[in-house]
Design a protein around this motif. Sequence first.
Motif, PDB file in Angstrom:
ATOM      1  N   GLU A 141       2.193   3.476   3.146  1.00 15.66           N
ATOM      2  CA  GLU A 141       2.607   2.830   4.395  1.00 15.66           C
ATOM      3  C   GLU A 141       4.133   2.715   4.415  1.00 15.66           C
ATOM      4  O   GLU A 141       4.689   1.674   4.107  1.00 15.66           O
ATOM      5  CB  GLU A 141       1.952   1.447   4.498  1.00 15.66           C
ATOM      6  N   HIS A 182       3.239  -4.337   6.516  1.00 21.67           N
ATOM      7  CA  HIS A 182       2.331  -3.184   6.393  1.00 21.67           C
ATOM      8  C   HIS A 182       2.369  -2.337   7.668  1.00 21.67           C
ATOM      9  O   HIS A 182       2.778  -2.802   8.725  1.00 21.67           O
ATOM     10  CB  HIS A 182       0.894  -3.649   6.183  1.00 21.67           C
ATOM     11  N   HIS A 196       0.881  -1.176   0.000  1.00 19.50           N
ATOM     12  CA  HIS A 196       0.000   0.000   0.000  1.00 19.50           C
ATOM     13  C   HIS A 196       0.921   1.228   0.000  1.00 19.50           C
ATOM     14  O   HIS A 196       1.823   1.335   0.827  1.00 19.50           O
ATOM     15  CB  HIS A 196      -0.932  -0.021   1.219  1.00 19.50           C
TER      16      HIS A 196
HETATM   17 ZN   LIG Z   1      -1.336  -2.158   4.013  1.00 17.79          ZN
END
Ligand SMILES: [Zn+2]
Length: 336
Positions: free
Chosen positions: A58, A143, A55
Amino acid sequence: MKAASAPRWAKQREGRWFTRLPVTLMLNGAQLTLPLHVVTGRSPGPTLGIITNVHGDEFLPTTAIRKLLGELDTAKLKGRLAIISVANPLATAGFGRLSPEQHGRTDLHEVFPGNPRGNATQMIAAAITANVLDHADAFIDFHSGGSGGRLQARVDYNARAEAEVKKQSLALARAFCMPFVHENDLTGTATHYANERGIPAANPEMGGSYLGPKNTMLYTQQAIRGLRGIMAHLGMLDGSVKPPRQLDFNQQARHEIRPLNSGYLISSYEHADDLGKRIAKGARLGEVIDIYSYEVLEEMIAPVDGYLFFSRYSGLVGAGTQAFALAEEAASRWLD
Ligand SMILES: [Zn+2]
């Protein structure tokens, strides 16, 4: 395990190596590439694959790993790290979580093992699969909270893994030494693909981005401690790892508290040490106010007795976004 021809980095000697893996040509005329770092230890050992910034917003794991590599003595490392430091550069370039594409699935976390003839997000996944996942002996998809002011403190392992791989993945998750481990449905993720190859994999969800200097330092230290714990667990570093007492919870025990209205969330839990706290059913987690009329739109209330594993800083929230999350006490188990 699927047979895969050895990657270029398999013959690297002790030391650090960096390359950019070509993916495709973008509309601005530039080549889309993925950054691959390979750190090879003096002694033989397993290959640990790590990807960060799946993502795009992040970046705590990315910067923590940079610091870890600066401290790591390859003379003491057994085996090898293969790290993609920015797994979705398209999302990162847009300061967002997902790829800014017109068609197809745009969350890299849902498209593994990818497709070299799919959309750009799927092409990225296919390149990560071919260059890292197919050659790793253990895998971490790392993450953190992103630009929304999210605070996290858990490591996920895949509920859908086959029993022995799941057991090994839980041990890997525990070695990261967060207060929570979470049996989650990771279908479509790199972790799920790794598990299907028969290798243990875990998905830390810890720390956050733009959390100020104190929390950033704290979470950076925790991220480095966690990765060192994983490497010790795999025998890549000397020493042993003793995980703390951890709460293990599955999806049935997971309760997400989402506002019905968009507005400004005033959070009652915005400190790193709030995560892990026991919250009684009916307790007020925060409230959402209307920034137009100044009225209180709604209160966020704990639906069960449980432990807070996800929270947010005060700030703007969209309707339906995850504001808080609890692991229900009655449906979770402690691991000593
Ligand atoms: Zn993530």
